[in-house]
Design an enzyme around this catalytic site. Structure first.
Site, PDB file in Angstrom:
ATOM      1  N   ASN A  62       0.841  -1.197   0.000  1.00 42.79           N
ATOM      2  CA  ASN A  62       0.000   0.000   0.000  1.00 42.79           C
ATOM      3  C   ASN A  62       0.875   1.245   0.000  1.00 42.79           C
ATOM      4  O   ASN A  62       1.961   1.262   0.586  1.00 42.79           O
ATOM      5  CB  ASN A  62      -0.927   0.067   1.215  1.00 42.79           C
ATOM      6  CG  ASN A  62      -1.935   1.192   1.025  1.00 42.79           C
ATOM      7  OD1 ASN A  62      -2.797   1.107   0.160  1.00 42.79           O
ATOM      8  ND2 ASN A  62      -1.800   2.255   1.798  1.00 42.79           N
TER       9      ASN A  62
ATOM     10  N   TYR B 135       0.256  10.277   3.927  1.00 42.97           N
ATOM     11  CA  TYR B 135      -0.104  10.574   5.311  1.00 42.97           C
ATOM     12  C   TYR B 135       0.962  11.504   5.877  1.00 42.97           C
ATOM     13  O   TYR B 135       2.140  11.145   5.890  1.00 42.97           O
ATOM     14  CB  TYR B 135      -0.138   9.292   6.162  1.00 42.97           C
ATOM     15  CG  TYR B 135      -0.797   8.079   5.529  1.00 42.97           C
ATOM     16  CD1 TYR B 135      -2.134   8.099   5.149  1.00 42.97           C
ATOM     17  CD2 TYR B 135      -0.072   6.896   5.347  1.00 42.97           C
ATOM     18  CE1 TYR B 135      -2.739   6.966   4.593  1.00 42.97           C
ATOM     19  CE2 TYR B 135      -0.663   5.761   4.801  1.00 42.97           C
ATOM     20  CZ  TYR B 135      -1.997   5.802   4.422  1.00 42.97           C
ATOM     21  OH  TYR B 135      -2.579   4.685   3.885  1.00 42.97           O
ATOM     22  N   ARG B 136       0.531  12.654   6.376  1.00 51.17           N
ATOM     23  CA  ARG B 136       1.502  13.641   6.862  1.00 51.17           C
ATOM     24  C   ARG B 136       2.323  13.089   8.033  1.00 51.17           C
ATOM     25  O   ARG B 136       1.867  12.196   8.754  1.00 51.17           O
ATOM     26  CB  ARG B 136       0.776  14.906   7.306  1.00 51.17           C
ATOM     27  CG  ARG B 136       0.017  14.697   8.593  1.00 51.17           C
ATOM     28  CD  ARG B 136      -0.467  16.020   9.162  1.00 51.17           C
ATOM     29  NE  ARG B 136      -1.036  15.818  10.463  1.00 51.17           N
ATOM     30  CZ  ARG B 136      -2.317  16.082  10.778  1.00 51.17           C
ATOM     31  NH1 ARG B 136      -3.147  16.544   9.868  1.00 51.17           N
ATOM     32  NH2 ARG B 136      -2.742  15.862  12.000  1.00 51.17           N
TER      33      ARG B 136
ATOM     34  N   TRP C 101      -1.630   8.105   9.740  1.00 49.64           N
ATOM     35  CA  TRP C 101      -2.614   7.386   8.911  1.00 49.64           C
ATOM     36  C   TRP C 101      -3.898   7.329   9.711  1.00 49.64           C
ATOM     37  O   TRP C 101      -3.929   6.862  10.840  1.00 49.64           O
ATOM     38  CB  TRP C 101      -2.116   6.015   8.451  1.00 49.64           C
ATOM     39  CG  TRP C 101      -1.458   5.125   9.464  1.00 49.64           C
ATOM     40  CD1 TRP C 101      -1.870   4.848  10.724  1.00 49.64           C
ATOM     41  CD2 TRP C 101      -0.264   4.374   9.265  1.00 49.64           C
ATOM     42  NE1 TRP C 101      -1.013   3.978  11.323  1.00 49.64           N
ATOM     43  CE2 TRP C 101      -0.020   3.663  10.455  1.00 49.64           C
ATOM     44  CE3 TRP C 101       0.626   4.212   8.182  1.00 49.64           C
ATOM     45  CZ2 TRP C 101       1.072   2.814  10.602  1.00 49.64           C
ATOM     46  CZ3 TRP C 101       1.699   3.376   8.334  1.00 49.64           C
ATOM     47  CH2 TRP C 101       1.910   2.693   9.540  1.00 49.64           C
TER      48      TRP C 101
ATOM     49  N   GLU D 217      -1.089   1.068  -5.580  1.00 48.49           N
ATOM     50  CA  GLU D 217      -1.051   2.432  -6.100  1.00 48.49           C
ATOM     51  C   GLU D 217       0.067   2.603  -7.135  1.00 48.49           C
ATOM     52  O   GLU D 217      -0.050   3.431  -8.044  1.00 48.49           O
ATOM     53  CB  GLU D 217      -0.844   3.445  -4.961  1.00 48.49           C
ATOM     54  CG  GLU D 217      -2.089   3.757  -4.145  1.00 48.49           C
ATOM     55  CD  GLU D 217      -2.367   2.783  -2.999  1.00 48.49           C
ATOM     56  OE1 GLU D 217      -1.612   1.795  -2.853  1.00 48.49           O
ATOM     57  OE2 GLU D 217      -3.342   3.007  -2.258  1.00 48.49           O
TER      58      GLU D 217
ATOM     59  N   ASP E 225      -5.012  22.450   8.916  1.00 53.19           N
ATOM     60  CA  ASP E 225      -5.391  21.357   8.018  1.00 53.19           C
ATOM     61  C   ASP E 225      -6.199  21.797   6.794  1.00 53.19           C
ATOM     62  O   ASP E 225      -6.514  22.966   6.643  1.00 53.19           O
ATOM     63  CB  ASP E 225      -6.159  20.300   8.835  1.00 53.19           C
ATOM     64  CG  ASP E 225      -5.645  18.902   8.560  1.00 53.19           C
ATOM     65  OD1 ASP E 225      -5.490  18.571   7.367  1.00 53.19           O
ATOM     66  OD2 ASP E 225      -5.395  18.152   9.520  1.00 53.19           O
TER      67      ASP E 225
HETATM   68  C1  LIG Z   1      -1.805  16.845   0.900  1.00 52.93           C
HETATM   69  C2  LIG Z   1      -2.537  15.669   1.465  1.00 52.93           C
HETATM   70  C3  LIG Z   1      -2.319  15.297   2.781  1.00 52.93           C
HETATM   71  C4  LIG Z   1      -2.975  14.206   3.334  1.00 52.93           C
HETATM   72  N1  LIG Z   1      -2.733  13.861   4.637  1.00 52.93           N
HETATM   73  C5  LIG Z   1      -3.322  12.764   5.150  1.00 52.93           C
HETATM   74  C6  LIG Z   1      -3.027  12.342   6.478  1.00 52.93           C
HETATM   75  O1  LIG Z   1      -2.255  12.969   7.188  1.00 52.93           O
HETATM   76  N2  LIG Z   1      -3.626  11.216   6.948  1.00 52.93           N
HETATM   77  C7  LIG Z   1      -4.499  10.485   6.182  1.00 52.93           C
HETATM   78  O2  LIG Z   1      -4.993   9.458   6.643  1.00 52.93           O
HETATM   79  N3  LIG Z   1      -4.819  10.877   4.920  1.00 52.93           N
HETATM   80  C8  LIG Z   1      -4.243  11.991   4.387  1.00 52.93           C
HETATM   81  N4  LIG Z   1      -4.542  12.375   3.112  1.00 52.93           N
HETATM   82  C9  LIG Z   1      -5.533  11.610   2.334  1.00 52.93           C
HETATM   83  C10 LIG Z   1      -4.960  10.290   1.865  1.00 52.93           C
HETATM   84  O3  LIG Z   1      -3.768  10.501   1.158  1.00 52.93           O
HETATM   85  C11 LIG Z   1      -5.961   9.556   0.981  1.00 52.93           C
HETATM   86  O4  LIG Z   1      -7.098   9.268   1.760  1.00 52.93           O
HETATM   87  C12 LIG Z   1      -5.393   8.263   0.395  1.00 52.93           C
HETATM   88  O5  LIG Z   1      -6.369   7.677  -0.444  1.00 52.93           O
HETATM   89  C13 LIG Z   1      -4.971   7.276   1.460  1.00 52.93           C
HETATM   90  O6  LIG Z   1      -4.428   6.118   0.882  1.00 52.93           O
HETATM   91  P1  LIG Z   1      -4.981   4.682   1.295  1.00 52.93           P
HETATM   92  O7  LIG Z   1      -6.385   4.623   0.733  1.00 52.93           O
HETATM   93  O8  LIG Z   1      -4.067   3.718   0.624  1.00 52.93           O
HETATM   94  O9  LIG Z   1      -4.953   4.598   2.770  1.00 52.93           O
HETATM   95  C14 LIG Z   1      -3.891  13.471   2.547  1.00 52.93           C
HETATM   96  C15 LIG Z   1      -4.104  13.856   1.228  1.00 52.93           C
HETATM   97  C16 LIG Z   1      -3.454  14.943   0.678  1.00 52.93           C
HETATM   98  C17 LIG Z   1      -3.717  15.320  -0.738  1.00 52.93           C
HETATM   99 MN   LIG Z   2      -4.451   2.106  -0.679  1.00 53.03          MN
END
Ligand SMILES: Cc1cc2nc3c(=O)[nH]c(=O)nc-3n(C[C@H](O)[C@H](O)[C@H](O)COP(=O)(O)O)c2cc1C
Ligand SMILES: [Mn+2]
Length: 490
Positions: A176, A180-181, A194, A242, A291
């Protein structure tokens, strides 16, 4: 030809007049955010012209340059995917879904790896990559070498805002990648934000069930070719890679190199790579952080990432983004996702004509959906469908309108939707998972949702009064007046 890496995209942006270099020294603590706000947001008021990507050559306190607002316009998102219009990407996805897959949305999406093999988009393992030109191990690792932003005054510290976080499903071994910041706690330790519904968090939970005292390997890539760098934010189903999707987007496989110190792989063209692990029993306070919502997300308990090895290109570019009051760069990233995945939604729910997520709705707060209504209760069915569709489950307010409403014209939506509702009758409340960033829900991650059925009401739905026509001038009168227009002196 796909962009080889981030710097090739930087060159393309510069050539297109879409990037400005800043030679003056600017502090990554607050100042870079303020410069970005001035450039990107003031001009966004003019709607169509948005500010350029910014390449800070001398961030204060670091030897390395910083890139921000890279994807902060519809045009640059299209450039990232190497198309003129985002709809071209949607059309490619539609093509795959239409012709080659079996029934069922997830079957269809899961077919993509197979289809991708045919098209050779599947990630390719390679032995070495530019991301390893420089290698730091152990106590030699120092995250403060990089110009990591403290974005807003009340932020709990510096945050890595544009990472690709790599984990492996401990049960299936599937990769995966999530964006996630990461809050920087010290030279070698960060938070791992996450959110509980995300795939990284699921990997963490599954591993913890088996071995609560153990750890999972985690690697983080910062900066890659644009399609790869953006892949971490894509809302695709669990266990779908991804990196495969990035290969599909760039029409060339992503080259992956093995990490030095753990079993994961990362994109060979990454600017910077952090390798390490997350302890399954360790949680630290993370935040606050200014945020996407335009408010600070408050402190919370999140896992901790320990960096054991840091590799980078000889002259790495530090890729970052600033989130805050909408619209920011993330709006354009999210907007592209909305456009690109519309065919996937339509495949499952063909009655959906279009969807719109206004910037002020910050992705999860408001979705406007136009449907071709065919049976009583159809609008309610679509609300339930959206609340069960991947990350659309977070949607706080859904407004369903008829197919003839132009949902990208928000004045028209407000006008027609409000004319079409009897509030007590047409509002549907529901409960479910909410976005972790929602500070108004009664509990973190759980709360209520509202659907508004703003379609015309039918007799078969118990509405027995006549429904009036919208006022439109007839064509004959319009053309008669057009004919006399010059003589009217107006
Ligand atoms: C700039 C930016 C920052 C993000 N920060 C976070 C974060 O800190 N934590 C989080 O869970 N998702 C964050 N997201 C959203 C996730 O990247 C998004 O939900 C992604 O689909 C997660 O991947 P996953 O589905 O494989 O878990 C962020 C998105 C963007 C565009
Ligand atoms: Mn995913």
């Amino acid at each position: 030809m796909a962009y080889r890496d981030l710097r090739e995209f930087v060159k393309a942006l510069e050539k297109a007049g879409e990037l400005k270099r800043i030679k003056a020294e600017v502090d990554p603590v607050l100042e870079i955010t303020e410069v970005t706000q001035r450039v990107a947001r003031d001009s966004k008021r003019a709607e169509r012209s948005v500010g350029p990507a910014l390449f800070f050559e001398k961030p204060k306190g670091s030897r390395y340059p910083l890139l921000v607002n890279t994807f902060g316009s519809v045009k640059r998102m299209a450039m990232a995917f190497e198309v003129d219009e985002l709809d071209e990407v949607a059309a490619r996805i539609r093509g795959f879904l239409d012709t080659k897959s079996p029934q069922g949305l997830f079957d269809k999406i899961k077919m993509l790896p197979k289809l991708a093999e045919l098209g050779s988009f599947f990630p390719k393992s390679v032995k070495d990559g530019d991301c390893k030109q420089v290698i730091h191990r152990g106590s030699d690792v120092n995250l403060f070498d990089f110009p990591i932003l403290k974005c807003w005054p009340q932020d709990g510290g510096r945050f890595i805002t544009f990472p690709l976080v790599f984990t492996k499903n401990p049960e299936t071994g599937k990769r995966n990648v999530g964006m996630y910041r990461m809050q920087v706690y010290d030279e070698r330790t960060t938070g791992m934000h996450w959110q509980t519904q995300k795939h990284g968090a699921e990997h963490f939970r599954r591993a913890r069930e088996k071995n609560p005292e153990g750890r999972i390997p985690v690697s983080v890539a910062i900066g890659a070719d644009p399609a790869t760098a953006l892949a971490g934010m894509l809302p695709i189903p669990p266990d779908l890679d991804e990196m495969m999707f990035a290969g599909f987007l760039r029409k060339e496989p992503v080259e992956m190199v093995p990490c030095e110190t753990n079993e994961l792989e990362v994109p060979a063209n990454a600017e910077i790579v952090l390798e390490g692990y997350v302890n399954l029993s360790e949680m630290w306070t993370e935040g606050p952080f200014g945020d996407h919502t335009g408010f600070y997300s408050l402190e919370g308990e999140f896992p901790v990432f320990h960096v054991e090895c840091l590799t980078h290109k000889k002259d790495p570019i530090y890729l970052t983004t600033v989130v805050g009051p909408p619209p920011q760069e993330d709006f354009y990233m999210g907007h592209a996702v909305e456009r690109v995945f519309l065919p996937v939604m339509k495949m499952q729910y063909p009655e959906i004509v279009d969807v719109a997520m206004p910037a002020e709705g910050i992705f999860h707060n408001l979705m406007i959906v136009a449907i071709r209504k065919s049976y009583p209760g159809h609008a309610r069915k679509i609300m339930n469908a959206i609340w069960s569709l991947g990350q659309a489950m977070f949607t706080k307010v859904i407004v369903v309108v008829d197919h003839d409403v132009d949902i990208h014209n928000y004045s028209e939506v407000v006008w027609k939707a409000l004319c079409a509702v009897d509030p007590e009758r047409d509002v549907q409340f529901s409960f479910g998972p909410t976005d972790t960033l929602d500070h108004a829900s009664r509990l973190q991650d759980f709360g209520s949702k509202m659907g508004i059925d703003a379609t015309r009401k039918w007799a078969s739905e118990g509405f027995t009064r006549p429904w009036p026509d919208e006022i439109l001038m007839d064509e004959e009168t319009k053309s008669r007046v057009a004919g006399m227009w010059k003589s009217l002196g107006l």
